[in-house]
Design a protein around this motif. Structure first.
Motif, short mmCIF file in Angstrom:
data_model
loop_
_atom_site.label_atom_id
_atom_site.label_comp_id
_atom_site.label_asym_id
_atom_site.label_seq_id
_atom_site.Cartn_x
_atom_site.Cartn_y
_atom_site.Cartn_z
N ILE A 128 9.33 -4.12 1.10
CA ILE A 128 9.72 -5.32 1.24
C ILE A 128 9.67 -5.68 2.90
CG2 ILE A 128 11.43 -7.47 1.25
CD1 ILE A 128 12.65 -6.08 -1.22
N LEU A 129 8.62 -6.57 3.29
CA LEU A 129 8.36 -6.88 4.44
C LEU A 129 8.50 -8.30 4.76
CD1 LEU A 129 5.28 -4.39 4.83
CD2 LEU A 129 7.66 -3.95 5.89
N ALA A 168 -3.32 -3.86 6.31
CA ALA A 168 -3.83 -2.84 7.02
C ALA A 168 -2.93 -1.57 6.48
CB ALA A 168 -3.48 -2.76 8.48
N LEU A 169 -1.66 -1.63 6.25
CA LEU A 169 -0.94 -0.15 5.77
C LEU A 169 -1.46 0.09 4.24
CD1 LEU A 169 1.14 1.80 5.77
CD2 LEU A 169 2.74 -0.13 5.11
N MET A 170 -1.72 -0.99 3.54
CA MET A 170 -2.24 -0.78 2.20
C MET A 170 -3.57 -0.10 2.13
SD MET A 170 -3.16 -3.55 -0.75
CE MET A 170 -4.23 -4.29 0.20
N SER A 171 -4.48 -0.52 3.02
CA SER A 171 -5.71 0.31 3.23
C SER A 171 -5.58 1.81 3.58
CB SER A 171 -6.58 -0.71 4.15
OG SER A 171 -7.95 -0.05 4.25
N PHE A 182 4.14 -1.26 -4.21
CA PHE A 182 3.72 -2.57 -4.06
C PHE A 182 4.40 -3.19 -2.78
CE2 PHE A 182 3.92 -7.17 -4.60
CZ PHE A 182 2.90 -7.39 -5.32
N LEU A 183 3.62 -3.58 -1.85
CA LEU A 183 4.06 -4.35 -0.42
C LEU A 183 4.31 -5.66 -0.68
CD1 LEU A 183 1.38 -2.44 1.62
CD2 LEU A 183 3.79 -1.77 1.18
N ALA A 184 5.58 -6.11 -0.77
CA ALA A 184 5.90 -7.45 -0.91
C ALA A 184 6.13 -8.09 0.48
CB ALA A 184 7.25 -7.73 -1.77
N ALA A 185 5.19 -8.58 1.04
CA ALA A 185 5.14 -9.20 2.48
C ALA A 185 5.48 -10.79 2.59
CB ALA A 185 3.82 -9.00 3.01
N LEU A 186 6.20 -11.04 3.28
CA LEU A 186 6.67 -12.58 3.69
C LEU A 186 6.19 -13.13 4.86
CD1 LEU A 186 10.11 -12.33 2.05
CD2 LEU A 186 8.01 -13.51 1.03
N ARG A 244 -1.71 4.87 -4.53
CA ARG A 244 -2.22 3.75 -5.47
C ARG A 244 -1.21 2.45 -4.91
NH1 ARG A 244 -2.57 7.34 -9.97
NH2 ARG A 244 -0.15 7.04 -10.46
N THR A 245 -1.77 1.54 -4.36
CA THR A 245 -1.07 0.47 -3.64
C THR A 245 -1.37 -0.86 -3.95
OG1 THR A 245 -0.77 2.20 -1.78
CG2 THR A 245 -0.09 -0.11 -1.32
#
Length: 412
Positions: free
Chosen positions: A371-372, A333-336, A319-323, A344-345
């Motif tokens: 975490i980003l 873009a990274l998820m794609s 899971f990408l937690a972006a702030l 699985r993202t």
């Protein structure tokens, strides 16, 4: 009719995947046929005096005044496709399987709906009893593979056109002395379809048919030998079974070997798979005189039997937690790229707080969270958290895609 929702559908996918895997081991190929057929197909194959044709079919007329029916079972459409496409010219032996919805207007009961789903298999072109034993063994193999153990294979023989008339006559004579004890349906059909009376689930009919003549006592020599050899072959390969002389099938096309996989966990309607031989069906439908045998399983009932052991939905690997805007664009873009590489993202799309995003990751049961935020983007160092252990490490964003793919935990 019912919906199959996320959380349930994963069990269905598992049951279907295992069918494809097991059936392919035995040389079967998938066939897909329409859900709508000409009504005549089912009248000719199933039998006009059966409950299905008399009461349960969804039949309508189209704009050209053709009588069409939503398929109530799968064997007849598969045989129609076999004949129409001349599959016997490709190979004298055909092993086919199918899966999909069927439709019957019947009283709903546990595990049964008016749109229901079946997984079925058919073998065409082999008369030898070894193929009966192989089909039954494949069915038992499937139940082992999906982890359903509360089942018993029961077999019987219904004879052939040579010996069945004698049994029908003996059974009809037996029933005539007990008409008052039979339900209305059985009193109406005891002459046209007496075998169905033996299979009636109404308590009065079950009691009235105790001591009814056994079909096994009326088999001709060929049918007796065939049934004996089926049992011998089952013992040779170690497939457990019992004989149920009261078992009949609700469709007129069955001959010789019939069988059910039964359970005690679903009430009185205890069959979760059933089938048998239909050596005259293909010829009756206008095709070559080829023998056949097959079965169908009710997917709703299989899913019920999986119960608490049903399959969990796939968990996100990451899971990408972006702030912030910059981090969100980077994460998208990274998820794609990660998804294209098989990871699985998931991510948050709405700019929620870190606490809210971590709650979302926890709800999805994500294995890890990257975490980003503004600091991480500036330092080019993300924070990678392993959810099960609540441990966190700093990881460089340069080369992060390769790092995440290589370090991905194994799938459950």
């Amino acid at each position: 009719m019912n919906d199959i929702l996320p959380g349930e559908v994963e069990t269905w996918q598992f049951l279907e995947e295992q069918a494809r895997r097991i059936f392919s081991l035995y040389g079967f190929s998938e066939i897909r046929v329409p859900v709508v057929e000409k009504t005549e197909l089912f009248q000719r194959s199933i039998g006009e005096t059966t409950d299905i044709v008399e009461k349960e079919m969804y039949t309508f007329r189209d704009k050209s005044d053709n009588s069409l029916t939503l398929r109530p079972e799968g064997t007849a459409p598969v045989m129609r496709a076999f004949i129409q496409n001349k599959l016997h010219t490709r190979d004298p032996i055909a092993k086919l399987y199918y899966m999909g919805p069927m439709f019957r207007y019947e009283r709903p009961q546990k595990g049964r709906y008016r749109q229901f789903h079946q997984i079925g298999a058919e073998v065409i072109g082999v008369e030898d009893p070894k193929i009966d034993a192989q089909v039954l063994t494949m069915l038992a193999h499937y139940f082992e593979a999906v982890g359903i153990t509360d089942v018993e294979l029961q077999i019987n023989s219904l004879g052939c056109p040579e010996c069945r008339p004698g049994y029908r006559q003996a059974l009809t004579a037996f029933l005539e002395d007990r008409l008052e004890a039979l339900c209305e349906d059985c009193r109406r059909r005891y002459r046209t379809n007496p075998l169905r009376v033996v299979d009636c689930k109404v308590p009065g009919c079950k009691e009235a048919t105790v001591g009814a003549p056994s079909v096994l006592d009326h088999l001709c020599g060929d049918c007796t030998e065939h049934f004996t050899r089926v049992q011998e072959h089952l013992r040779e390969v170690g497939t457990a079974f019992s004989i149920n002389a009261r078992m009949v099938r609700g469709l007129d096309y069955y001959t010789k070997t019939t069988f059910e996989m039964v359970t005690g966990s679903l009430g009185s309607q205890n069959a979760v798979a059933a089938g048998g031989r239909y050596d005259g069906l293909i010829k009756d439908l206008g095709g070559p005189p080829l023998p056949g045998i097959g079965f169908a399983m009710g997917v709703e009932r299989l899913a019920l039997m999986k119960g608490e052991a049903r399959i969990e939905a796939a968990r996100p690997d990451l899971f990408l937690a972006a702030l912030g805007e910059e981090a969100s664009r980077y994460a998208f873009a990274l998820m794609s790229r990660l998804q294209r590489r098989g990871l699985r993202t998931e991510m948050d799309y709405e700019g929620k707080s870190l606490k809210a995003q971590l709650r979302r990751a926890d709800k999805l049961m994500a294995k890890r969270v990257l975490i980003l935020g503004e600091d991480e983007m500036a330092s080019r160092q993300g924070q990678l958290r392993t959810m099960e252990t609540s441990t966190q490490e700093s990881v460089p964003l340069d080369g992060i895609e390769e790092f995440l793919v290589v370090a991905a935990p194994p799938a459950p």
